[in-house]
Scaffold this active site. Structure first.
Site, PDB file in Angstrom:
ATOM      1  N   TYR A 247       3.456   8.185   1.481  1.00  0.00           N
ATOM      2  CA  TYR A 247       4.160   6.930   1.216  1.00  0.00           C
ATOM      3  C   TYR A 247       4.358   6.662  -0.279  1.00  0.00           C
ATOM      4  O   TYR A 247       5.048   5.715  -0.657  1.00  0.00           O
ATOM      5  CB  TYR A 247       3.421   5.771   1.879  1.00  0.00           C
TER       6      TYR A 247
ATOM      7  N   GLU B 144      -1.248  -5.114  13.262  1.00  0.00           N
ATOM      8  CA  GLU B 144      -0.165  -5.989  13.704  1.00  0.00           C
ATOM      9  C   GLU B 144      -0.544  -6.711  14.995  1.00  0.00           C
ATOM     10  O   GLU B 144      -0.187  -7.877  15.193  1.00  0.00           O
ATOM     11  CB  GLU B 144       1.115  -5.185  13.898  1.00  0.00           C
TER      12      GLU B 144
ATOM     13  N   ASP C  81      15.626  -4.130  11.367  1.00  0.00           N
ATOM     14  CA  ASP C  81      15.698  -2.703  11.662  1.00  0.00           C
ATOM     15  C   ASP C  81      17.161  -2.299  11.769  1.00  0.00           C
ATOM     16  O   ASP C  81      17.892  -2.795  12.633  1.00  0.00           O
ATOM     17  CB  ASP C  81      14.962  -2.397  12.963  1.00  0.00           C
TER      18      ASP C  81
ATOM     19  N   ASP D 172       5.340  -4.014   3.506  1.00  0.00           N
ATOM     20  CA  ASP D 172       5.276  -2.560   3.617  1.00  0.00           C
ATOM     21  C   ASP D 172       5.943  -1.921   2.409  1.00  0.00           C
ATOM     22  O   ASP D 172       6.892  -2.472   1.841  1.00  0.00           O
ATOM     23  CB  ASP D 172       5.968  -2.089   4.893  1.00  0.00           C
TER      24      ASP D 172
ATOM     25  N   PHE E 185       0.841  -1.194   0.000  1.00  0.00           N
ATOM     26  CA  PHE E 185       0.000   0.000   0.000  1.00  0.00           C
ATOM     27  C   PHE E 185       0.880   1.249   0.000  1.00  0.00           C
ATOM     28  O   PHE E 185       1.835   1.341   0.780  1.00  0.00           O
ATOM     29  CB  PHE E 185      -0.896   0.022   1.242  1.00  0.00           C
ATOM     30  N   ALA E 186       0.525   2.219  -0.858  1.00  0.00           N
ATOM     31  CA  ALA E 186       1.245   3.496  -0.902  1.00  0.00           C
ATOM     32  C   ALA E 186       0.231   4.621  -1.039  1.00  0.00           C
ATOM     33  O   ALA E 186      -0.292   4.877  -2.132  1.00  0.00           O
ATOM     34  CB  ALA E 186       2.226   3.522  -2.068  1.00  0.00           C
TER      35      ALA E 186
END
Length: 350
Positions: A113, A290, A313, A198, A108-109
């Protein structure tokens, strides 16, 4: 070299040896079990109905080998945890090609984003299941702003317009509903496996068919640090995403998960229903969809886990991470780790 033992010692040695053989046999059976089962065939397409959900075919050989000794490679329910050094990519690729499978990626953007689209698509086109057919489904509120992206011959990009929500939390809620709806109307007819990723990530190394299984989850990178714990889930008793105190296996990131179309449909439908019920009761989980993903995976154990290599990360460091396959691209504000209830390292086995 010859070793001599007493009768008693020989008996103990035989028992010990038998235990080792049994353990090795069980472990070997698990690791040599790889479910490359198509969720779609020319004769019978997958249907998201309860009675028509397909079961994974467990008749294939995985040749996944537990070569790593410094990390956990098997869950208590005997699902493999994929790390660098635990599989033979050449053999798995050859197996996968024989099945004539298609994998889908959903992302998804919306709003700001959109800026991540080019970086995500270029890296995913290069590293995600390279050499195998992949359908990329891009949901965006700005389809007209997307420039032409050069795709590999075996890959296809589908741009799907979607309305943006006033708050990113609202998009987080509706994301599961959108996914389940599109699986029912479109994706089940086009792909065998489906993964949600993501948009604000960069793929840095090859992500191959070692990720393919019926229900796949990625362990949060915060779990391999001494400051973090494996139980960072929702605790509000009234929430549909609540995990009872003392329960929970791992903490999974919603940035990368997937599996067969049938299993992903069940997951997204259940999470969507939980999100709707929470919203009606005025409850908002700390990590939104989440949190609901983690509750679902507590009750429906994933058949394969991806190590934090698959979503690492870069703010963290760990000697167990040999390859950083995908990393988030941090925006202006950086996401904090989920709050935890204790501070004990979980992953290491040595």
């Amino acid at each position: 070299m010859v070793f001599f033992c007493s009768t008693k010692e020989m008996g103990m040695t035989k028992l010990h040896g038998l235990a080792i053989l049994v353990t090795a046999g069980i472990t070997g059976a698990i690791w040599y079990h790889y479910p490359f089962s198509p969720a779609r065939t020319q004769e019978q397409k997958a249907s998201p109905g309860e009675d028509s959900l397909l079961k994974a075919d467990l008749d294939e050989t995985s040749l996944m080998l537990p070569w790593r000794r410094d990390v956990l490679v098997l869950t208590p329910w005997l699902a493999p945890i994929v790390w660098e050094g635990t599989f033979s990519r050449d053999i798995l690729d050859a197996q996968y090609l024989q099945k004539n499978l298609v994998t889908g990626v959903v992302t998804f953007a919306v709003e700001n984003y959109v800026q991540f689209i080019e970086g995500f698509m270029s890296s995913a086109n290069k590293y995600f299941l390279a050499g195998h057919p992949v359908n990329f489904y891009l949901f965006t509120d700005c389809p007209e702003k997307i420039s032409h992206l050069q795709m590999a011959p075996e890959n296809h990009l589908f741009v799907i317009p979607v309305q943006d929500d006033p708050r990113w939390q609202d998009l987080s809620r509706s994301r599961m509903d959108i996914l389940s709806s599109y699986i029912q109307r479109q994706f089940q007819h086009e792909v065998d496996y489906l993964y949600s990723m993501d948009i604000n990530v960069q793929l840095l190394a090859h992500i191959g068919v070692e990720i393919i299984d019926a229900l796949v989850a990625t362990i949060s990178s915060w779990q391999v640090t001494p400051q973090q714990d494996n139980k960072a889930s929702e605790t509000q008793p009234g929430s549909q995403s609540a995990v009872p105190e003392g329960q929970g296996d791992f903490y999974y990131t919603a940035s990368f998960y997937g599996g067969s179309v049938a299993e992903v449909y069940k997951l997204t439908r259940a999470c969507s229903a939980g999100l709707v019920e929470d919203r009606e009761n005025g409850i908002e989980g700390p990590w939104h969809h989440e949190s609901h993903l983690n509750r679902y995976l507590l009750q429906h154990k994933p058949t394969r886990l991806l190590s934090p290599e698959y979503y690492w990360d870069t703010e963290l460091s760990s000697s167990s991470i040999q390859v950083k396959r995908m990393c988030p691209v941090h925006q202006h504000s950086q996401r904090q780790a989920p709050q935890t209830r204790s501070a004990r390292p979980f992953f290491f086995t040595v």
